[in-house]
Design a protein around this motif. Structure first.
Motif, PDB file in Angstrom:
ATOM      1  N   ALA A 296       0.832  -1.209   0.000  1.00 20.59           N
ATOM      2  CA  ALA A 296       0.000   0.000   0.000  1.00 20.59           C
ATOM      3  C   ALA A 296       0.868   1.261   0.000  1.00 20.59           C
ATOM      4  CB  ALA A 296      -0.938   0.004   1.204  1.00 20.59           C
ATOM      5  N   LEU A 297       1.963   1.246   0.754  1.00 19.87           N
ATOM      6  CA  LEU A 297       2.865   2.408   0.776  1.00 19.87           C
ATOM      7  C   LEU A 297       3.510   2.629  -0.582  1.00 19.87           C
ATOM      8  CD1 LEU A 297       4.654   1.890   4.198  1.00 19.87           C
ATOM      9  CD2 LEU A 297       2.920   3.589   3.628  1.00 19.87           C
ATOM     10  N   ILE A 298       3.909   1.560  -1.227  1.00 20.95           N
ATOM     11  CA  ILE A 298       4.525   1.667  -2.554  1.00 20.95           C
ATOM     12  C   ILE A 298       3.503   2.172  -3.566  1.00 20.95           C
ATOM     13  CG2 ILE A 298       5.543   0.337  -4.445  1.00 20.95           C
ATOM     14  CD1 ILE A 298       6.813  -1.444  -2.206  1.00 20.95           C
ATOM     15  N   ARG A 299       2.292   1.622  -3.491  1.00 18.35           N
ATOM     16  CA  ARG A 299       1.229   2.069  -4.400  1.00 18.35           C
ATOM     17  C   ARG A 299       0.948   3.557  -4.189  1.00 18.35           C
ATOM     18  NH1 ARG A 299      -2.594  -1.460  -3.092  1.00 18.35           N
ATOM     19  NH2 ARG A 299      -3.780   0.006  -1.865  1.00 18.35           N
ATOM     20  N   ARG A 300       0.929   4.005  -2.931  1.00 18.11           N
ATOM     21  CA  ARG A 300       0.700   5.427  -2.631  1.00 18.11           C
ATOM     22  C   ARG A 300       1.788   6.289  -3.251  1.00 18.11           C
ATOM     23  NH1 ARG A 300       1.892   7.155   3.242  1.00 18.11           N
ATOM     24  NH2 ARG A 300       3.962   7.122   2.335  1.00 18.11           N
ATOM     25  N   GLU A 301       3.043   5.881  -3.103  1.00 23.27           N
ATOM     26  CA  GLU A 301       4.153   6.662  -3.657  1.00 23.27           C
ATOM     27  C   GLU A 301       4.116   6.676  -5.176  1.00 23.27           C
ATOM     28  OE1 GLU A 301       6.143   8.776  -1.986  1.00 23.27           O
ATOM     29  OE2 GLU A 301       4.767   8.203  -0.387  1.00 23.27           O
ATOM     30  N   MET A 302       3.745   5.560  -5.781  1.00 15.44           N
ATOM     31  CA  MET A 302       3.618   5.526  -7.237  1.00 15.44           C
ATOM     32  C   MET A 302       2.503   6.461  -7.692  1.00 15.44           C
ATOM     33  SD  MET A 302       4.256   1.477  -7.923  1.00 15.44           S
ATOM     34  CE  MET A 302       4.070   1.569  -9.703  1.00 15.44           C
ATOM     35  N   ALA A 303       1.411   6.514  -6.946  1.00 14.38           N
ATOM     36  CA  ALA A 303       0.310   7.421  -7.276  1.00 14.38           C
ATOM     37  C   ALA A 303       0.752   8.874  -7.139  1.00 14.38           C
ATOM     38  CB  ALA A 303      -0.896   7.138  -6.383  1.00 14.38           C
ATOM     39  N   ARG A 304       1.536   9.166  -6.098  1.00 15.15           N
ATOM     40  CA  ARG A 304       2.051  10.533  -5.931  1.00 15.15           C
ATOM     41  C   ARG A 304       2.960  10.922  -7.092  1.00 15.15           C
ATOM     42  NH1 ARG A 304       3.420  10.830   0.562  1.00 15.15           N
ATOM     43  NH2 ARG A 304       1.271  11.226   1.195  1.00 15.15           N
ATOM     44  N   GLU A 305       3.810  10.005  -7.525  1.00 15.01           N
ATOM     45  CA  GLU A 305       4.678  10.282  -8.667  1.00 15.01           C
ATOM     46  C   GLU A 305       3.850  10.548  -9.918  1.00 15.01           C
ATOM     47  OE1 GLU A 305       7.445   7.046  -9.049  1.00 15.01           O
ATOM     48  OE2 GLU A 305       8.532   7.621  -7.229  1.00 15.01           O
ATOM     49  N   ALA A 306       2.813   9.746 -10.120  1.00 14.61           N
ATOM     50  CA  ALA A 306       1.930   9.941 -11.278  1.00 14.61           C
ATOM     51  C   ALA A 306       1.228  11.298 -11.183  1.00 14.61           C
ATOM     52  CB  ALA A 306       0.916   8.807 -11.372  1.00 14.61           C
ATOM     53  N   ARG A 307       0.768  11.638  -9.972  1.00 11.91           N
ATOM     54  CA  ARG A 307       0.105  12.926  -9.774  1.00 11.91           C
ATOM     55  C   ARG A 307       1.075  14.073 -10.050  1.00 11.91           C
ATOM     56  NH1 ARG A 307      -1.875  13.851  -3.943  1.00 11.91           N
ATOM     57  NH2 ARG A 307       0.345  14.162  -3.684  1.00 11.91           N
ATOM     58  N   ASP A 308       2.315  13.948  -9.602  1.00 10.78           N
ATOM     59  CA  ASP A 308       3.317  14.991  -9.853  1.00 10.78           C
ATOM     60  C   ASP A 308       3.573  15.156 -11.345  1.00 10.78           C
ATOM     61  OD1 ASP A 308       3.518  15.380  -7.123  1.00 10.78           O
ATOM     62  OD2 ASP A 308       5.419  14.287  -6.920  1.00 10.78           O
ATOM     63  N   ARG A 309       3.636  14.029 -12.083  1.00 13.35           N
ATOM     64  CA  ARG A 309       3.821  14.113 -13.542  1.00 13.35           C
ATOM     65  C   ARG A 309       2.635  14.838 -14.185  1.00 13.35           C
ATOM     66  NH1 ARG A 309       5.761   8.922 -12.850  1.00 13.35           N
ATOM     67  NH2 ARG A 309       3.768   8.009 -13.438  1.00 13.35           N
ATOM     68  N   LEU A 310       1.432  14.497 -13.740  1.00 11.71           N
ATOM     69  CA  LEU A 310       0.241  15.158 -14.290  1.00 11.71           C
ATOM     70  C   LEU A 310       0.228  16.642 -13.947  1.00 11.71           C
ATOM     71  CD1 LEU A 310      -2.505  12.469 -13.616  1.00 11.71           C
ATOM     72  CD2 LEU A 310      -1.598  13.192 -15.828  1.00 11.71           C
ATOM     73  N   ASP A 311       0.606  16.987 -12.717  1.00 12.42           N
ATOM     74  CA  ASP A 311       0.671  18.401 -12.327  1.00 12.42           C
ATOM     75  C   ASP A 311       1.652  19.160 -13.207  1.00 12.42           C
ATOM     76  OD1 ASP A 311      -1.239  18.135 -10.334  1.00 12.42           O
ATOM     77  OD2 ASP A 311       0.234  17.956  -8.700  1.00 12.42           O
ATOM     78  N   ARG A 312       2.799  18.549 -13.514  1.00  7.62           N
ATOM     79  CA  ARG A 312       3.777  19.200 -14.393  1.00  7.62           C
ATOM     80  C   ARG A 312       3.195  19.391 -15.789  1.00  7.62           C
ATOM     81  NH1 ARG A 312       7.270  15.933 -11.426  1.00  7.62           N
ATOM     82  NH2 ARG A 312       7.350  14.340 -13.036  1.00  7.62           N
ATOM     83  N   GLU A 313       2.501  18.375 -16.305  1.00  9.27           N
ATOM     84  CA  GLU A 313       1.870  18.494 -17.626  1.00  9.27           C
ATOM     85  C   GLU A 313       0.818  19.592 -17.631  1.00  9.27           C
ATOM     86  OE1 GLU A 313       0.473  15.168 -19.986  1.00  9.27           O
ATOM     87  OE2 GLU A 313       1.855  13.861 -18.885  1.00  9.27           O
ATOM     88  N   ILE A 314       0.030  19.655 -16.571  1.00 10.55           N
ATOM     89  CA  ILE A 314      -1.006  20.695 -16.456  1.00 10.55           C
ATOM     90  C   ILE A 314      -0.361  22.074 -16.431  1.00 10.55           C
ATOM     91  CG2 ILE A 314      -2.707  21.691 -14.861  1.00 10.55           C
ATOM     92  CD1 ILE A 314      -3.459  18.741 -14.155  1.00 10.55           C
ATOM     93  N   ASN A 315       0.718  22.225 -15.681  1.00 11.41           N
ATOM     94  CA  ASN A 315       1.408  23.519 -15.598  1.00 11.41           C
ATOM     95  C   ASN A 315       1.979  23.932 -16.953  1.00 11.41           C
ATOM     96  OD1 ASN A 315       0.790  23.768 -12.888  1.00 11.41           O
ATOM     97  ND2 ASN A 315       2.725  22.896 -12.204  1.00 11.41           N
ATOM     98  N   VAL A 316       2.547  22.982 -17.684  1.00 11.91           N
ATOM     99  CA  VAL A 316       3.078  23.282 -19.023  1.00 11.91           C
ATOM    100  C   VAL A 316       1.939  23.700 -19.953  1.00 11.91           C
ATOM    101  CG1 VAL A 316       4.123  22.229 -21.079  1.00 11.91           C
ATOM    102  CG2 VAL A 316       5.142  21.856 -18.822  1.00 11.91           C
ATOM    103  N   ALA A 317       0.833  22.951 -19.901  1.00 12.19           N
ATOM    104  CA  ALA A 317      -0.315  23.284 -20.759  1.00 12.19           C
ATOM    105  C   ALA A 317      -0.879  24.655 -20.388  1.00 12.19           C
ATOM    106  CB  ALA A 317      -1.394  22.206 -20.635  1.00 12.19           C
ATOM    107  N   ASP A 318      -0.972  24.955 -19.096  1.00 12.71           N
ATOM    108  CA  ASP A 318      -1.450  26.275 -18.664  1.00 12.71           C
ATOM    109  C   ASP A 318      -0.535  27.388 -19.170  1.00 12.71           C
ATOM    110  OD1 ASP A 318      -3.649  25.263 -17.338  1.00 12.71           O
ATOM    111  OD2 ASP A 318      -2.756  25.405 -15.328  1.00 12.71           O
ATOM    112  N   ALA A 319       0.767  27.171 -19.067  1.00 12.81           N
ATOM    113  CA  ALA A 319       1.718  28.188 -19.522  1.00 12.81           C
ATOM    114  C   ALA A 319       1.587  28.411 -21.024  1.00 12.81           C
ATOM    115  CB  ALA A 319       3.140  27.760 -19.158  1.00 12.81           C
ATOM    116  N   GLU A 320       1.423  27.321 -21.776  1.00  9.94           N
ATOM    117  CA  GLU A 320       1.244  27.448 -23.228  1.00  9.94           C
ATOM    118  C   GLU A 320      -0.051  28.197 -23.545  1.00  9.94           C
ATOM    119  OE1 GLU A 320       1.489  23.538 -24.904  1.00  9.94           O
ATOM    120  OE2 GLU A 320       3.634  23.367 -24.530  1.00  9.94           O
ATOM    121  N   TRP A 321      -1.095  27.912 -22.823  1.00 11.98           N
ATOM    122  CA  TRP A 321      -2.397  28.561 -23.033  1.00 11.98           C
ATOM    123  C   TRP A 321      -2.285  30.064 -22.762  1.00 11.98           C
ATOM    124  CZ3 TRP A 321      -6.770  28.080 -25.411  1.00 11.98           C
ATOM    125  CH2 TRP A 321      -7.836  28.899 -25.036  1.00 11.98           C
ATOM    126  N   ARG A 322      -1.627  30.381 -21.629  1.00 12.15           N
ATOM    127  CA  ARG A 322      -1.482  31.814 -21.283  1.00 12.15           C
ATOM    128  C   ARG A 322      -0.591  32.532 -22.300  1.00 12.15           C
ATOM    129  NH1 ARG A 322      -1.281  29.528 -16.142  1.00 12.15           N
ATOM    130  NH2 ARG A 322       0.987  29.561 -16.115  1.00 12.15           N
TER     131      ARG A 322
END
Length: 152
Positions: A123-149
């Motif tokens: 469960a701890l490993i799964r949680r950390e993998m989910a956090r890593e995935a969330r961080d990747r998505l947050d970075r993608e969202i930030n890049v897309a937002d910057a491109e949009w702006r």
């Protein structure tokens, strides 16, 4: 201005070392040129350190597998001189079940990029993998937002 270190207070963490994450035998106890010899040494160490006698280990393995296991077979499996009688995987698992020594499995996996850990950590490993995935998505969202702006 830098503050002087308080030499009168004991450093509670000066001798702290975090516990090992992956349980392994001491390298000098299982060092061998071949994987089969390393497994034989690991099996010998697990049996030697077990709370059970060899005859009890053999019987418990036999009970677990539903097949005959003798002390002589254990002797063959733990002999580095006898390269013709390596312990089969299902019997190595039975030895692990009887001794509960995960270092056996990690000795088998030593030349790979994987390790055996307790299922309680999944469960701890799964949680950390989910956090890593969330961080990747947050970075993608930030890049897309910057491109949009930027009006791209």
């Amino acid at each position: 201005m830098k503050r002087a270190r308080d030499s009168g207070t004991v450093d509670m963490f000066s001798e702290y070392a975090p516990p090992e994450v992956v349980e392994r035998f001491a390298p000098e106890r299982v060092r061998a040129a071949k994987c089969s010899a390393r497994i034989a040494r690991a099996a010998a160490e697990a049996i030697r350190e077990s709370k059970h006698a060899r005859d009890v280990i053999a019987q418990l393995m036999a009970d677990y597998l539903g097949e005959h296991i003798s002390v002589a077979m254990l002797d063959q499996y733990t002999s580095t001189a006898n390269e013709k009688n390596n312990i089969p995987a299902h019997r190595l698992i039975a030895l692990f079940v009887v001794t509960r020594d995960v270092r056996l499995i990690n000795a088998l996996l030593a030349d790979t990029d994987v390790v055996a850990i307790s299922a309680r950590y999944v469960a701890l490993i799964r949680r950390e993998m989910a956090r890593e995935a969330r961080d990747r998505l947050d970075r993608e969202i930030n890049v897309a937002d910057a491109e949009w702006r930027a009006g791209r």
